[in-house]
Design an enzyme around this catalytic site. Structure first.
Site, PDB file in Angstrom:
ATOM      1  N   GLY A 137     -17.703  20.620  -2.450  1.00 39.01           N
ATOM      2  CA  GLY A 137     -17.190  19.384  -1.867  1.00 39.01           C
ATOM      3  C   GLY A 137     -16.196  18.588  -2.676  1.00 39.01           C
ATOM      4  O   GLY A 137     -15.628  17.621  -2.157  1.00 39.01           O
ATOM      5  N   GLU A 179     -21.138  25.312  -5.391  1.00 42.87           N
ATOM      6  CA  GLU A 179     -20.469  26.062  -4.318  1.00 42.87           C
ATOM      7  C   GLU A 179     -19.103  25.476  -3.992  1.00 42.87           C
ATOM      8  O   GLU A 179     -18.865  25.046  -2.862  1.00 42.87           O
ATOM      9  CB  GLU A 179     -21.345  26.028  -3.049  1.00 42.87           C
ATOM     10  CG  GLU A 179     -22.756  26.540  -3.216  1.00 42.87           C
ATOM     11  CD  GLU A 179     -23.653  26.191  -2.019  1.00 42.87           C
ATOM     12  OE1 GLU A 179     -23.274  25.327  -1.195  1.00 42.87           O
ATOM     13  OE2 GLU A 179     -24.736  26.784  -1.921  1.00 42.87           O
ATOM     14  N   PRO A 180     -18.190  25.429  -4.941  1.00 38.91           N
ATOM     15  CA  PRO A 180     -16.874  24.871  -4.624  1.00 38.91           C
ATOM     16  C   PRO A 180     -16.054  25.836  -3.768  1.00 38.91           C
ATOM     17  O   PRO A 180     -16.098  27.045  -3.982  1.00 38.91           O
ATOM     18  CB  PRO A 180     -16.226  24.690  -6.002  1.00 38.91           C
ATOM     19  CG  PRO A 180     -16.870  25.729  -6.865  1.00 38.91           C
ATOM     20  CD  PRO A 180     -18.272  25.922  -6.332  1.00 38.91           C
ATOM     21  N   GLY A 181     -15.358  25.320  -2.794  1.00 33.79           N
ATOM     22  CA  GLY A 181     -14.455  26.131  -1.978  1.00 33.79           C
ATOM     23  C   GLY A 181     -13.040  25.586  -2.071  1.00 33.79           C
ATOM     24  O   GLY A 181     -12.148  26.172  -2.678  1.00 33.79           O
ATOM     25  N   ARG A 221      -5.543  21.940  10.264  1.00 37.16           N
ATOM     26  CA  ARG A 221      -6.103  20.743   9.617  1.00 37.16           C
ATOM     27  C   ARG A 221      -5.462  19.432  10.068  1.00 37.16           C
ATOM     28  O   ARG A 221      -6.170  18.454  10.305  1.00 37.16           O
ATOM     29  CB  ARG A 221      -6.060  20.870   8.091  1.00 37.16           C
ATOM     30  CG  ARG A 221      -6.913  22.041   7.571  1.00 37.16           C
ATOM     31  CD  ARG A 221      -7.069  22.042   6.057  1.00 37.16           C
ATOM     32  NE  ARG A 221      -7.817  20.900   5.602  1.00 37.16           N
ATOM     33  CZ  ARG A 221      -7.297  19.806   5.102  1.00 37.16           C
ATOM     34  NH1 ARG A 221      -5.996  19.707   4.902  1.00 37.16           N
ATOM     35  NH2 ARG A 221      -8.064  18.794   4.761  1.00 37.16           N
ATOM     36  N   TYR A 241      -8.299  17.238  11.587  1.00 36.37           N
ATOM     37  CA  TYR A 241      -8.837  16.199  10.694  1.00 36.37           C
ATOM     38  C   TYR A 241      -7.815  15.106  10.383  1.00 36.37           C
ATOM     39  O   TYR A 241      -8.006  14.357   9.415  1.00 36.37           O
ATOM     40  CB  TYR A 241      -9.237  16.803   9.337  1.00 36.37           C
ATOM     41  CG  TYR A 241     -10.121  18.023   9.349  1.00 36.37           C
ATOM     42  CD1 TYR A 241     -11.422  17.967   9.842  1.00 36.37           C
ATOM     43  CD2 TYR A 241      -9.675  19.223   8.813  1.00 36.37           C
ATOM     44  CE1 TYR A 241     -12.239  19.076   9.802  1.00 36.37           C
ATOM     45  CE2 TYR A 241     -10.495  20.340   8.767  1.00 36.37           C
ATOM     46  CZ  TYR A 241     -11.778  20.260   9.267  1.00 36.37           C
ATOM     47  OH  TYR A 241     -12.591  21.359   9.212  1.00 36.37           O
ATOM     48  N   CYS A 276       2.281  24.526  22.905  1.00 38.82           N
ATOM     49  CA  CYS A 276       2.406  23.586  24.024  1.00 38.82           C
ATOM     50  C   CYS A 276       1.257  22.592  24.037  1.00 38.82           C
ATOM     51  O   CYS A 276       0.422  22.584  24.948  1.00 38.82           O
ATOM     52  CB  CYS A 276       2.479  24.371  25.320  1.00 38.82           C
ATOM     53  SG  CYS A 276       3.835  25.541  25.266  1.00 38.82           S
ATOM     54  N   GLU A 277       1.194  21.764  23.021  1.00 40.66           N
ATOM     55  CA  GLU A 277       0.195  20.707  22.899  1.00 40.66           C
ATOM     56  C   GLU A 277       0.828  19.596  22.078  1.00 40.66           C
ATOM     57  O   GLU A 277       1.455  19.874  21.055  1.00 40.66           O
ATOM     58  CB  GLU A 277      -1.028  21.177  22.077  1.00 40.66           C
ATOM     59  CG  GLU A 277      -1.745  22.363  22.613  1.00 40.66           C
ATOM     60  CD  GLU A 277      -3.136  22.021  23.106  1.00 40.66           C
ATOM     61  OE1 GLU A 277      -3.518  20.839  23.095  1.00 40.66           O
ATOM     62  OE2 GLU A 277      -3.824  22.955  23.514  1.00 40.66           O
ATOM     63  N   TYR A 305      -9.192  26.425   4.037  1.00 38.20           N
ATOM     64  CA  TYR A 305      -9.311  25.991   5.433  1.00 38.20           C
ATOM     65  C   TYR A 305      -7.951  26.075   6.137  1.00 38.20           C
ATOM     66  O   TYR A 305      -7.627  25.260   6.990  1.00 38.20           O
ATOM     67  CB  TYR A 305      -9.935  24.581   5.515  1.00 38.20           C
ATOM     68  CG  TYR A 305     -11.238  24.507   4.758  1.00 38.20           C
ATOM     69  CD1 TYR A 305     -12.368  25.160   5.230  1.00 38.20           C
ATOM     70  CD2 TYR A 305     -11.332  23.851   3.526  1.00 38.20           C
ATOM     71  CE1 TYR A 305     -13.560  25.142   4.517  1.00 38.20           C
ATOM     72  CE2 TYR A 305     -12.523  23.829   2.803  1.00 38.20           C
ATOM     73  CZ  TYR A 305     -13.630  24.474   3.305  1.00 38.20           C
ATOM     74  OH  TYR A 305     -14.804  24.461   2.595  1.00 38.20           O
TER      75      TYR A 305
HETATM   76  C1  PLP Z   1     -18.249  24.056   3.163  1.00 38.43           C
HETATM   77  C2  PLP Z   1     -19.361  24.187   2.195  1.00 38.43           C
HETATM   78  C3  PLP Z   1     -19.107  24.243   0.832  1.00 38.43           C
HETATM   79  C4  PLP Z   1     -17.728  24.114   0.241  1.00 38.43           C
HETATM   80  O1  PLP Z   1     -17.160  22.872   0.435  1.00 38.43           O
HETATM   81  P1  PLP Z   1     -15.754  22.554  -0.273  1.00 38.43           P
HETATM   82  O2  PLP Z   1     -15.436  21.192   0.175  1.00 38.43           O
HETATM   83  O3  PLP Z   1     -14.778  23.549   0.227  1.00 38.43           O
HETATM   84  O4  PLP Z   1     -15.959  22.651  -1.740  1.00 38.43           O
HETATM   85  C5  PLP Z   1     -20.183  24.435  -0.025  1.00 38.43           C
HETATM   86  N1  PLP Z   1     -21.451  24.549   0.447  1.00 38.43           N
HETATM   87  C6  PLP Z   1     -21.727  24.489   1.764  1.00 38.43           C
HETATM   88  C7  PLP Z   1     -23.138  24.612   2.203  1.00 38.43           C
HETATM   89  C8  PLP Z   1     -20.702  24.298   2.684  1.00 38.43           C
HETATM   90  O5  PLP Z   1     -20.984  24.225   3.982  1.00 38.43           O
END
Ligand code: PLP
Length: 422
Positions: free
Chosen positions: A239, A275-277, A314, A318, A346-347, A375
């Protein structure tokens, strides 16, 4: 920081001019930087240095096989949220012992696949899920390692569509009920309690919500241990936000996030999982697009690109901001002009930016959306029968297409015709 900089007036991906990739691959395309991906992974490693920890990259942010392999080679684990992601993690060579399975709607089939293929832990989000997992594990003679995702009722102060840690969100079990649910888990056959899990949302730009959530989790871990559970792992989710606008104040750095982790759960003698994404993949990618037309409208001008909301959703989904920069560095002193940046779909929602100040651009010019590595491609669709946008990975002075643009024939061949229409 990233590795997309101007050199001799040309925007580069590491040592490759983006215009060169555009000439070979065609636009639009996503491009990722190996150096940036690796750097972001290492920044988290350093932030948690000295703590027993595992970084499980949240692959929903960007699950291209080449991206996964790049991170897996550094030792990354993966956070998966579906059977498809589990298959991708396995194909990228990530051992089950480094895969955590998250998500509120795991199916029986997904549970069986992960239990037979190997899994580090299921992050369980409800009691019905716990009961089903127990039945599936018993049926195949396996034991399912679990953490329960608790909902700490903390306001992550992010966009409502990506906040997950308030009591009204669908995620996790209310932290107040956690001890009761852990007691049930401990009594179920085929279930082994290994840890606690929390994830409060995405694109967080402040540390205080983390501090509040992790403090509650630490209290819970102490209580659960007093109840007799073996809590060896604490999964803190992902997150951490990234700077989407060069002009805004930057979100906290992983190093400072690491300090909050140490101060809240660092003394619990548990293995820390994160869990960084977005922070790993977001600024490691661009979406490159070509100007099709410059259209002068009533009171506003439109920059019509060959990329659209189906390629990068996005902004439509968002209200997200992406910096947009030309591939040719603007000469100093040229006055920017406000443009509405739109795609061909077309939106009306197919709008990337309104009244964005951009240097003068003409049909055929190339532009890049920054911070599009997370994303982005994973949320792309073929709406308007636009081919899925291809992806390119750069490493130093080399680049490779890591997902090709499908041909129209390939797209058409996915439909099948019932006999009565032949
Ligand atoms: C989406 C998600 C993440 C990653 O979130 P980021 O904002 O991309 O770091 C980690 N854990 C869980 C359970 C998620 O759903």
């Amino acid at each position: 920081m990233d590795h997309f900089l101007y050199r001799d007036g040309q925007l580069m991906a590491e040592d490759v001019p983006l215009a060169e990739i555009a000439a070979q691959v065609g636009t639009p395309f996503y491009v990722y930087s190996t150096a940036t991906l690796e750097r972001h992974y290492r920044v988290f490693q350093e932030a948690l240095d000295g703590l027993d920890h595992l970084i499980c990259y949240a692959m929903k942010a960007n699950s291209n096989q080449a991206v996964l392999r790049t991170l897996a080679r550094l030792g990354a684990g993966m956070d998966v949220v579906s059977g498809g992601e589990y298959a991708r993690a396995q194909a990228a060579g990530v051992p089950g012992a480094r895969i955590v399975f998250s998500g509120v709607g795991k199916t029986e089939g997904e549970m069986r696949t992960a239990l037979t293929g190997g899994i580090r832990q299921f992050n369980v989000e409800s009691e019905p899920e716990l009961e089903l997992l127990s039945r599936v594990a018993v049926a195949i003679g396996a034991t399912a390692p679990i953490a329960i995702r608790v909902n700490p009722d903390v306001d992550a102060r992010t966009h409502a569509k990506i906040a997950t840690g308030k009591s009204e969100n669908k995620f996790g079990i209310p932290i107040a009920r956690a001890r009761e649910v852990y007691a049930r888990a401990a009594a179920l056959p085929g279930i082994a309690v290994v840890g606690v899990d929390v994830h409060i949302g995405s694109q967080l730009t402040e540390l205080e919500p983390y501090r509040a959530a992790f403090t509650r989790v630490a209290e819970l871990v102490r209580a659960l241990r007093a109840d007799g559970h073996r809590i060896g792992r604490i999964d803190l989710g992902g997150g951490l936000g990234i700077p989407y606008e060069a002009s805004n104040t930057a979100p906290p750095l992983p190093f400072d996030y690491g300090r909050v982790v140490r101060e809240t759960v660092g003394d619990l003698d548990a293995e820390i999982e994160i869990e960084p994404g977005r922070l790993i993949a977001g600024n490691a990618g661009l979406l490159v697009s070509k100007v099709i037309y410059v259209k002068h409208g009533e009171g506003r001008d439109f920059l019509i690109l060959d990329a659209a909301m189906n390629d990068l959703v996005r902004p439509a989904m968002y209200d997200a901001h992406h910096d947009i920069v030309p591939l040719v560095e603007p000469a100093p002193g040229v006055a920017p002009r406000p443009m509405d940046v739109v795609g061909p779909v077309c939106e009306t929602g197919d709008t990337f930016a309104r009244a964005r100040n951009l240097p003068p651009l003409a049909a055929g010019d190339l532009v890049a959306f920054r911070s599009a590595g997370a994303y982005g491609a994973v949320m792309a669709s073929e709406y308007n029968s636009r081919p899925l946008v291809p992806e390119v990975l750069v490493r130093g002075d080399q680049f490779a297409v890591v997902r090709a643009r499908p041909s129209f024939d390939e797209m058409l061949s996915r439909d099948t015709i019932p006999h009565w229409l032949e």
